[in-house]
Design a protein around this motif. Sequence first.
Motif, PDB file in Angstrom:
ATOM      1  N   ASP A   1      -1.164   0.535   4.415  1.00 37.16           N
ATOM      2  CA  ASP A   1      -1.014   1.901   4.929  1.00 37.16           C
ATOM      3  C   ASP A   1      -0.301   1.781   6.281  1.00 37.16           C
ATOM      4  N   VAL A   2       0.996   2.129   6.299  1.00 40.30           N
ATOM      5  CA  VAL A   2       1.777   1.882   7.518  1.00 40.30           C
ATOM      6  C   VAL A   2       1.279   2.707   8.702  1.00 40.30           C
ATOM      7  N   ALA A   3       0.607   3.837   8.413  1.00 41.99           N
ATOM      8  CA  ALA A   3       0.075   4.640   9.512  1.00 41.99           C
ATOM      9  C   ALA A   3      -1.027   3.878  10.243  1.00 41.99           C
ATOM     10  N   LEU A   4      -1.772   3.064   9.504  1.00 43.16           N
ATOM     11  CA  LEU A   4      -2.865   2.296  10.096  1.00 43.16           C
ATOM     12  C   LEU A   4      -2.443   0.887  10.488  1.00 43.16           C
ATOM     13  N   MET A   5      -1.621   0.285   9.665  1.00 43.58           N
ATOM     14  CA  MET A   5      -1.375  -1.158   9.799  1.00 43.58           C
ATOM     15  C   MET A   5       0.030  -1.478  10.294  1.00 43.58           C
TER      16      MET A   5
ATOM     17  N   THR B   1      -5.328  -5.917   2.776  1.00 38.40           N
ATOM     18  CA  THR B   1      -4.931  -4.526   2.497  1.00 38.40           C
ATOM     19  C   THR B   1      -5.235  -4.266   1.022  1.00 38.40           C
ATOM     20  N   PRO B   2      -6.546  -4.325   0.644  1.00 33.68           N
ATOM     21  CA  PRO B   2      -6.891  -4.261  -0.786  1.00 33.68           C
ATOM     22  C   PRO B   2      -6.512  -2.930  -1.422  1.00 33.68           C
ATOM     23  N   TYR B   3      -6.287  -1.903  -0.600  1.00 30.49           N
ATOM     24  CA  TYR B   3      -5.882  -0.598  -1.152  1.00 30.49           C
ATOM     25  C   TYR B   3      -4.410  -0.330  -0.867  1.00 30.49           C
ATOM     26  N   GLY B   4      -3.696  -1.353  -0.482  1.00 33.04           N
ATOM     27  CA  GLY B   4      -2.275  -1.207  -0.181  1.00 33.04           C
ATOM     28  C   GLY B   4      -2.045  -1.074   1.315  1.00 33.04           C
TER      29      GLY B   4
ATOM     30  N   ALA C   1       0.952  -9.903   5.596  1.00 32.80           N
ATOM     31  CA  ALA C   1       1.913 -10.576   6.472  1.00 32.80           C
ATOM     32  C   ALA C   1       2.721  -9.520   7.226  1.00 32.80           C
ATOM     33  N   PRO C   2       3.487  -9.934   8.245  1.00 29.53           N
ATOM     34  CA  PRO C   2       4.344  -8.956   8.929  1.00 29.53           C
ATOM     35  C   PRO C   2       5.381  -8.359   7.984  1.00 29.53           C
ATOM     36  N   THR C   3       5.645  -9.031   6.865  1.00 30.45           N
ATOM     37  CA  THR C   3       6.671  -8.584   5.928  1.00 30.45           C
ATOM     38  C   THR C   3       6.087  -7.922   4.673  1.00 30.45           C
ATOM     39  N   THR C   4       4.763  -7.763   4.619  1.00 30.76           N
ATOM     40  CA  THR C   4       4.135  -7.083   3.476  1.00 30.76           C
ATOM     41  C   THR C   4       4.694  -5.668   3.363  1.00 30.76           C
ATOM     42  N   LEU C   5       5.095  -5.289   2.143  1.00 34.30           N
ATOM     43  CA  LEU C   5       5.759  -3.993   1.948  1.00 34.30           C
ATOM     44  C   LEU C   5       4.768  -2.836   2.097  1.00 34.30           C
ATOM     45  N   PRO C   6       5.262  -1.644   2.439  1.00 34.74           N
ATOM     46  CA  PRO C   6       4.380  -0.463   2.472  1.00 34.74           C
ATOM     47  C   PRO C   6       3.727  -0.269   1.099  1.00 34.74           C
ATOM     48  N   GLY C   7       2.443  -0.082   1.111  1.00 40.21           N
ATOM     49  CA  GLY C   7       1.711   0.136  -0.138  1.00 40.21           C
ATOM     50  C   GLY C   7       1.338  -1.131  -0.880  1.00 40.21           C
ATOM     51  N   MET C   8       1.871  -2.274  -0.436  1.00 39.49           N
ATOM     52  CA  MET C   8       1.625  -3.550  -1.141  1.00 39.49           C
ATOM     53  C   MET C   8       0.196  -4.030  -0.884  1.00 39.49           C
ATOM     54  N   ARG C   9      -0.423  -4.516  -1.960  1.00 40.72           N
ATOM     55  CA  ARG C   9      -1.793  -5.003  -1.846  1.00 40.72           C
ATOM     56  C   ARG C   9      -1.822  -6.447  -1.364  1.00 40.72           C
TER      57      ARG C   9
END
Lengths: 260, 356
Positions: free
Chosen positions: A155-159, A150-153, A138-146
Amino acid sequence: MLVSPENLVYTKTPLMTDKPLSYCPGCGHGTVHRMIMEVVDEMGIQADTIGIAPVGCSVLAYEFMNIDMQQAAHGRAPALATGIKRCWPDKYVFTYQGDGDLAAIGTAETIHACNRGENIAIFFVNNGIYGMTGGQMAPTTLPGMRSSTTPYGRDVALMGNPLKITELVAMLPGTFYVSRHSVHTPLNVRKFKRAARMAFENQKLNKGVSFIEIVSNCNSGWKMSPVDANKWMEDNMFPFYPLGDIKVNGEMVSKPTKAE
Amino acid sequence: MGEKKLMKGNEAFAEAAIRSGCDAYFGYPITPQSEVMEYLAAQQPHLRTGMVLLQAESEVAAINMVYGAAGTGKKVMTSSSSPGISLKQEGISYLVGSELPCLILNVVRGGPGLGTIQPSQADYFQSTKGGGHGDYRMIVLAPASVQEMSDFVKLGFDLAFKYRNPVLMLSDGIIGQMMEQVELFEQMPRATEFDQTWATTGKTPDRERNIITSVNLDPAVQERHNHKLQAKYQKMQQEEVRYESFDCEDADYLLIAYGCSARICQKSVKLARAKGIKAGLLRPITLFPFPTVEIKRLAGKVKGMMAVELSAGQMVEDVRLAVDGRVQVAFYGRMGGMVHSPEEVVDALIKHFSIG
């Protein structure tokens, strides 16, 4: 009657229907629904209240809330609310939206309804995930959150970064009351209910949007037990999305008042 | 006699909106229909009748404001031009699914993409075959004059509420921009207090709560809902077909055109008859429902038909379905904002049917 009237200490508000909730056990939606309906009941404004259900887990909110409601296209609830309120300025109008609905696909409608100062209430349930479609980012999914996308968390650099849209709308001149809550403990439920009451009372003042975020869990989407999900929410969501008032009576609160 | 004025089509539409007792207009600027909102703003409709006017942040927001207000039983409208109408399609599908009345104006411009701002009729498929997702139709009214840009507002609202379905006025850059004399109808009262039993105005103790929604998670329920909608479209086909005939009864060759093309083809019929060619013109006023029965009848009387459109040929498909092979159906059209002359149409008719 099993309970005699003098012994009755609590009853479900008649503004909640008897339909079984479609939400997962442990989810906060049911509590948020009930608190909003208790406020409408206590204010005696059922005949003057129009609610708007979003697309998301609460798409069927109108099945549970015993009031007139409209179901909006994904993200467009604030536009519906605008159309209704402009035609019926004396009615109480609120939207009920999730994070994907309000802070992703509906960002434009959210920002502009808030910036125009529509005299409505917006209830924004943020669980950091797309619950209904199966737990995507979601737009509010935390950094690193699966999540399922985002099965590997995350990644704010990508997502990209999670969006603190509540802080964002608080900066707009059209918002009158902006506050962040949770409903995972009885104390927090009571605090949220007070805020919800204010959101409806404010509509009598015609001073702009009352915007209330409820940080909630999604134990199904987070793949946790309800108790673990609440603990995870306290440890991870609350530091990023701190509870408390952000703007009151049109004035920014310098330091968020903590709602533990 | 009503008040007569010289007006642009877009202005006549806007004036008619106020006079029809419309409760609210929500829109977003786009050429060639920006005069609609500009005219409304200058008129201050909130002072004249109490009508709400709001410039939305997008066409998407505008159509959803229409949805919200329409769901409370109000008479509401929006207008746009082709790219903006594309953006509204999701909202239109929801309006149909939730059975909400409203009036939508499309002042069509050349496409695809951003295209041109000049007139076109290339949105026929989008308008008459659904446009958004799902099986649905709208009554589509095609004005061919500034007068009809006014008259069809009243008619459109009546039909929208009769069927609880959006009505689309399919205009174009010529009809929207050109000036003609228009006789305006008298101010009608705003029906602000009339009670739509289905509308979300707040649940009172004397009734069950009203819900405006288009979602049915049970496919059997959704299929029943679809059958109900289809029955409405069949009723429209039985009761709402409107068309106009010019010199059709003795015609050997029939032109079929709507909107601005029909205006041009009226001249083409005169030019052809001056050359000794017995031409006629059938002008569909409703594009959905389409005058299939009348075209089928004429197919038994004429030597050939030619659909004339500002497109690559869209309505011609409905003409061919109506004719069902009984007579040859030709097509002539210009695209991208170019407009055919009456002479071009006659030349095309002579060439297609090797007349003379």
